[in-house]
Design a protein around this motif. Structure first.
Motif, PDB file in Angstrom:
ATOM      1  N   ARG A 172       0.938  -1.256  -0.017  1.00  0.00           N
ATOM      2  CA  ARG A 172      -0.005   0.053   0.065  1.00  0.00           C
ATOM      3  C   ARG A 172       0.860   1.212  -0.004  1.00  0.00           C
ATOM      4  O   ARG A 172       0.602   2.167  -0.761  1.00  0.00           O
ATOM      5  CB  ARG A 172      -0.884   0.016   1.160  1.00  0.00           C
ATOM      6  CG  ARG A 172      -1.956  -0.949   1.148  1.00  0.00           C
ATOM      7  CD  ARG A 172      -3.134  -0.904   2.215  1.00  0.00           C
ATOM      8  NE  ARG A 172      -3.932   0.267   2.322  1.00  0.00           N
ATOM      9  CZ  ARG A 172      -5.084   0.442   2.937  1.00  0.00           C
ATOM     10  NH1 ARG A 172      -5.092  -0.202   4.098  1.00  0.00           N
ATOM     11  NH2 ARG A 172      -5.488   1.526   2.913  1.00  0.00           N
ATOM     12  N   ARG A 173       1.947   1.367   0.811  1.00  0.00           N
ATOM     13  CA  ARG A 173       2.706   2.444   0.977  1.00  0.00           C
ATOM     14  C   ARG A 173       3.469   2.623  -0.269  1.00  0.00           C
ATOM     15  O   ARG A 173       3.531   3.856  -0.788  1.00  0.00           O
ATOM     16  CB  ARG A 173       3.649   2.680   2.144  1.00  0.00           C
ATOM     17  CG  ARG A 173       3.020   2.907   3.665  1.00  0.00           C
ATOM     18  CD  ARG A 173       3.797   3.208   4.577  1.00  0.00           C
ATOM     19  NE  ARG A 173       4.464   4.847   4.008  1.00  0.00           N
ATOM     20  CZ  ARG A 173       5.691   5.138   4.715  1.00  0.00           C
ATOM     21  NH1 ARG A 173       6.075   4.536   5.667  1.00  0.00           N
ATOM     22  NH2 ARG A 173       6.081   6.071   4.352  1.00  0.00           N
ATOM     23  N   MET A 174       3.901   1.551  -0.989  1.00  0.00           N
ATOM     24  CA  MET A 174       4.843   1.704  -2.087  1.00  0.00           C
ATOM     25  C   MET A 174       3.664   2.204  -3.410  1.00  0.00           C
ATOM     26  O   MET A 174       4.061   3.039  -4.099  1.00  0.00           O
ATOM     27  CB  MET A 174       5.210   0.269  -2.707  1.00  0.00           C
ATOM     28  CG  MET A 174       6.321   0.412  -3.681  1.00  0.00           C
ATOM     29  SD  MET A 174       7.911   1.398  -3.381  1.00  0.00           S
ATOM     30  CE  MET A 174       8.876   0.265  -2.752  1.00  0.00           C
ATOM     31  N   ALA A 175       2.663   1.740  -3.274  1.00  0.00           N
ATOM     32  CA  ALA A 175       1.586   2.462  -4.368  1.00  0.00           C
ATOM     33  C   ALA A 175       1.426   3.793  -4.063  1.00  0.00           C
ATOM     34  O   ALA A 175       1.237   4.619  -4.974  1.00  0.00           O
ATOM     35  CB  ALA A 175       0.114   1.528  -4.403  1.00  0.00           C
ATOM     36  N   GLN A 176       1.398   4.019  -2.709  1.00  0.00           N
ATOM     37  CA  GLN A 176       0.980   5.415  -2.431  1.00  0.00           C
ATOM     38  C   GLN A 176       2.220   6.319  -2.854  1.00  0.00           C
ATOM     39  O   GLN A 176       1.829   7.476  -3.125  1.00  0.00           O
ATOM     40  CB  GLN A 176       0.760   5.458  -0.905  1.00  0.00           C
ATOM     41  CG  GLN A 176       0.003   6.795  -0.526  1.00  0.00           C
ATOM     42  CD  GLN A 176      -0.280   6.835   1.007  1.00  0.00           C
ATOM     43  OE1 GLN A 176      -1.570   6.740   1.052  1.00  0.00           O
ATOM     44  NE2 GLN A 176       0.546   6.755   2.141  1.00  0.00           N
TER      45      GLN A 176
END
Length: 274
Positions: A172-176
């Motif tokens: 999720r954070r890498m996509a964010q």
């Protein structure tokens, strides 16, 4: 942001997203620097489209020889195959457990009653970008591909599925982070990217470091070699660069970042060249 970076992003926005922003006039030295950035970031085709779109700008004083050189670079580059919506390649992850989950997501979704191929394609772009980021550094070309897909096919995507998949893959954070870059430098609105809940604080610093670093970073350089004396050595500068990159992104995808580093290290040991 300095004038070189401003023009650099204006050209990319014009080429990838059809945005209409006038260029600022620069010296030949600065245009040379900008074109080095274009080649280093592997966004020549996008940049050429942007330059052609802005060719009638009153302030466009790009040296013609640089444009001709860029055209030659684009036309000589191998053409990438356009993937069919139902036959695109499933991406891979270094961590075997996460990779198994990823393959299962693709397999289950393809056989689901309410199959959403566009959602799988979006997930594939995000994961491909993750692999590029961890192995070579932040890819502007990959981020722009994500942006173009969101602008053209985003209304077809099931973002509830995307959120669940990213959660399952601990991405999720890498996509964010990728979405934050689209917001900060490519003029996206946050509501265009539903998987961005908060703009990542380090996104601006990461992208500026990316565009100002003209060194070509390739995973292939990271090999151990055995000398005549029998001692094993490697390119320590590349090893340090890979380690720094892993530390930079470990907070965004700790499991995959760690697995990627260990996997590359193990593969290098297994390919010792005498």
């Amino acid at each position: 942001m300095n004038i070189i970076n401003r023009n650099f992003f204006r050209i990319l926005r014009a080429g990838a997203l059809d945005e209409n922003e006038p260029l600022e006039p620069m010296s030949e030295f600065k245009w040379n620097r900008l074109f080095q950035m274009i080649k280093s970031q592997n966004v020549s085709a996008i940049a050429l489209e942007g330059i052609q779109a802005r060719r009638d700008d009153e302030n466009n004083n790009i040296p013609s020889e640089l444009v001709a050189e860029l055209q030659a670079c684009v036309y000589e580059a191998p053409k990438t195959k356009t993937q069919h919506a139902h036959s695109f390649e499933v991406p891979s992850l270094s961590n075997p457990i996460l990779d198994h989950k990823l393959k299962k997501i693709f397999n289950n979704e393809r056989h689901s009653i309410d199959t959403n191929i566009d959602s799988l394609r979006l997930l594939g772009i995000i994961i491909d970008n993750v692999q590029t980021i961890l192995n070579k550094g932040m890819s502007l070309g990959g981020v722009l591909e994500l942006g173009k897909f969101l602008r053209t096919r985003g209304d077809k995507v099931d973002f509830v599925k995307i959120d669940n998949w990213l959660q399952a893959l601990h991405m999720r954070r890498m996509a964010q982070l990728q979405g934050s870059i689209l917001i900060l430098v490519f003029n996206f609105e946050q509501d265009e990217i539903p998987f961005v809940n908060n703009i990542e604080p380090s996104a601006g610093k990461i992208i500026l470091r990316t565009v100002t670093n003209l060194a070509t970073d390739t995973a292939e350089e990271w090999h151990f070699r055995q000398g005549r004396s029998g001692f094993v050595r490697n390119n320590s500068a590349v090893l340090r660069r890979n380690l720094r990159r892993s530390l930079r992104y470990i907070a965004y995808a700790p499991i995959e970042t760690t697995s990627n580093f260990v996997s590359n290290f193990a593969r290098s040991l297994s390919e010792i060249e005498e």
